[in-house]
Design a protein around this motif. Structure first.
Motif, mmCIF file in Angstrom:
data_model
loop_
_atom_site.group_PDB
_atom_site.id
_atom_site.type_symbol
_atom_site.label_atom_id
_atom_site.label_comp_id
_atom_site.label_asym_id
_atom_site.label_seq_id
_atom_site.Cartn_x
_atom_site.Cartn_y
_atom_site.Cartn_z
ATOM 1 N N ALA A 366 0.830 -1.204 0.000
ATOM 2 C CA ALA A 366 0.000 0.000 0.000
ATOM 3 C C ALA A 366 0.865 1.254 0.000
ATOM 4 O O ALA A 366 1.944 1.291 0.609
ATOM 5 N N GLY A 367 0.382 2.276 -0.675
ATOM 6 C CA GLY A 367 1.066 3.559 -0.677
ATOM 7 C C GLY A 367 0.674 4.381 0.538
ATOM 8 O O GLY A 367 -0.295 4.062 1.247
ATOM 9 N N GLU A 368 1.409 5.442 0.782
ATOM 10 C CA GLU A 368 1.114 6.326 1.900
ATOM 11 C C GLU A 368 -0.305 6.857 1.768
ATOM 12 O O GLU A 368 -0.720 7.320 0.713
ATOM 13 N N GLY A 369 -1.102 6.730 2.831
ATOM 14 C CA GLY A 369 -2.486 7.191 2.804
ATOM 15 C C GLY A 369 -3.471 6.150 2.322
ATOM 16 O O GLY A 369 -4.677 6.388 2.335
ATOM 17 N N GLU A 370 -2.980 4.979 1.904
ATOM 18 C CA GLU A 370 -3.848 3.891 1.472
ATOM 19 C C GLU A 370 -3.991 2.858 2.589
ATOM 20 O O GLU A 370 -3.239 2.872 3.569
ATOM 21 N N ALA A 371 -4.946 1.966 2.444
ATOM 22 C CA ALA A 371 -5.154 0.919 3.447
ATOM 23 C C ALA A 371 -4.197 -0.236 3.191
ATOM 24 O O ALA A 371 -4.079 -0.716 2.057
ATOM 25 N N GLY A 372 -3.501 -0.682 4.243
ATOM 26 C CA GLY A 372 -2.593 -1.809 4.125
ATOM 27 C C GLY A 372 -1.257 -1.536 4.792
ATOM 28 O O GLY A 372 -1.147 -0.717 5.707
ATOM 29 N N PHE A 373 -0.220 -2.229 4.322
ATOM 30 C CA PHE A 373 1.140 -2.137 4.856
ATOM 31 C C PHE A 373 1.862 -1.066 4.053
ATOM 32 O O PHE A 373 2.103 -1.236 2.858
ATOM 33 N N THR A 374 2.260 0.027 4.706
ATOM 34 C CA THR A 374 2.730 1.204 3.976
ATOM 35 C C THR A 374 4.209 1.517 4.168
ATOM 36 O O THR A 374 4.684 2.542 3.692
ATOM 37 N N GLY A 408 3.244 -3.306 10.304
ATOM 38 C CA GLY A 408 2.003 -2.639 10.692
ATOM 39 C C GLY A 408 1.038 -2.573 9.534
ATOM 40 O O GLY A 408 1.434 -2.668 8.364
ATOM 41 N N VAL A 409 -0.239 -2.431 9.851
ATOM 42 C CA VAL A 409 -1.264 -2.208 8.836
ATOM 43 C C VAL A 409 -2.128 -1.032 9.271
ATOM 44 O O VAL A 409 -2.314 -0.788 10.468
ATOM 45 N N TYR A 410 -2.667 -0.324 8.281
ATOM 46 C CA TYR A 410 -3.368 0.927 8.554
ATOM 47 C C TYR A 410 -4.576 1.059 7.637
ATOM 48 O O TYR A 410 -4.583 0.551 6.512
#
Length: 446
Positions: A366-374, A408-410
């Motif tokens: 995932a990119g910055e600001g996207e859902a997932g591992f960034t 981490g995931v976000y």
């Protein structure tokens, strides 16, 4: 609280008592060897107390103004190292850069270093002449005196090739080049810094134990909090009669760090809910029930070494996204650790963690600001909070490498989960420098 690391090595023990530690001593022979391998003439670094390369090389932590270090091979010794210190700091430089690197004489038991041999064979001295000149000019004069003409006429100086760190200030580089020197960038310092000595590991363990104490304080505050409302009547946690905010939680952590003799260095990052997706959040948003609270504690010890510890908690959660994310990240951390051993490419550790998160249904790229591992799974830690080796690189892990492992995931709409520990690569695997338990529901562990 200031990010300055003072003193020649003190730390707090379990009950808040300070005990003296021997000074750290850097082996400068890898720099001398790098000079020889590059067919160069000398190594030059210029910076101030915030330059981590220079602090590592000199163990000189005081000056708030630029100073310089010149290292040259020498037929009579393993090499010579000259520290061009500000005159007001001469005594400290003599103590930290010179005296602290001498071996104790037989029978010495007073903790002082006297006239023994230099521990690595590299002769050291401090110079405080030409203090009105720029540190780059002072370094150029030392190079000229050691390798070329003793006059101030650079036209009479043979061309010299100087190895310099990539971070050398531009103005210092200009002064060195004007004096007839060719500069060549070297990664020798970064390479030397990456593999920690036993004395460095001792510092890292101590500061990481302080980070553990800070985390325990944060978890206890969350465990003591009650579900209530804030000034807008929105659901929020309350602690000691007032709404709990990220800033109140941060102050509780930082007070514990200070009591343990380390500095928070502005690095205690706490995010709650959507702000937990900000990896360096320092806001003052309310901490609400059901939201992830991501706490990253990265203090700096008296000798300049960092800790790094991250945990995530939820008060009064419903077991939804945050629970699935927590299980995925904990599993990713485990498989990343299982990969660590000498000879393994650092990026393989990241690859295993990313694959595990993908298996749980999270985007591993995932990119910055996207859902997932960034972000990467981890990075080296030492006198810089982020240093070699990077876990996105092909560098092979070696004993003595210290890395923070923190997948981490976000989700920008929900929050974030990260779990991070500091480990050292050992001869047959790894060692966690200070253990801290896991659990998404906060408990009192102080």
């Amino acid at each position: 609280m200031s990010d300055r690391g003072d003193g020649a090595g003190t730390d707090t023990a379990e009950h808040g008592q300070f005990r003296q530690l021997p000074p750290l001593r850097t082996d400068l022979t890898p720099i001398v060897e790098a000079i020889d391998a590059a067919d160069a003439d000398a190594f030059v670094a210029v910076g101030d107390r915030f330059d981590d390369d220079l602090r590592y090389l000199t163990r000189f932590c005081g000056p708030d103004r630029p100073y310089a270090l010149v290292i040259v091979p020498d037929d009579g010794t393993a090499g010579r190292a000259i520290c061009c210190a500000p005159s007001l700091f001469r005594e400290q430089a003599e103590r930290e850069f010179v005296a602290g690197t001498r071996d104790r004489s037989e029978g010495d038991d007073d903790g002082e270093f006297h006239d023994g041999e230099f521990h690595d064979g590299v002769a050291r001295e401090v110079r405080t002449d030409r203090v009105g000149d720029h540190a780059g000019e002072r370094a150029a004069a030392v190079v000229r005196g050691l390798l070329g003409s003793e006059t101030d006429d650079s036209s009479e100086t043979d061309d010299n090739t100087l190895l310099v760190p990539p971070s050398i200030p531009h103005d210092a580089a200009v002064y060195l080049e004007r004096d007839g020197n060719a500069l060549a960038s070297t990664d020798a310092v970064a390479t030397a810094r990456a593999r920690k000595t036993a004395a460095e590991l001792d510092r890292l363990r101590r500061v990481q134990r302080a980070a553990v104490a800070g985390m325990a304080r944060a978890e206890a505050v969350l465990a003591e909090s009650e579900v209530g409302t804030d000034e807008t009547e929105s659901p929020a946690l309350r602690w000691e009669g007032a709404p709990l905010t990220a800033e109140r939680l941060r102050r509780a952590v930082n007070a514990t760090l200070a009591a343990r003799g380390v500095r928070d260095a502005g690095n205690t990052a706490i995010g709650a809910g959507p702000s937990a997706t900000d990896r360096h959040c320092v806001g003052d948003n309310p901490v609400r029930p059901g939201e992830t609270v991501l706490i990253d504690v990265s203090p700096r010890g008296p000798d300049g070494y960092y800790g790094d510890l991250t945990r995530t908690f939820v008060v009064d959660g419903d077991g939804g996204w945050e629970r699935r994310a927590y299980l995925a990240v904990e599993s990713a951390r485990d498989v990343a650790l299982d990969e660590i051993e000498p000879g393994v490419p650092a990026k393989a550790v990241h690859g295993e963690a990313a694959a595990e998160l993908a298996a749980y249904g999270f985007d591993p790229n995932a990119g910055e600001g996207e859902a997932g591992f960034t972000h990467d799974t981890g990075h080296g830690v030492g006198v810089s909070r982020h240093e070699s080796p990077s876990l996105s690189s092909g560098t092979e892990l070696r004993p003595g490498h210290v890395v923070a492992i923190g997948p981490g995931v976000y989700d920008p709409d929900v929050g974030g989960v990260r779990l991070e520990d500091l480990v050292v690569v050992s001869e047959d695997g790894y060692e966690i420098l200070a253990e801290y338990p896991f659990g998404i529901v906060p408990s009192e562990r102080e």
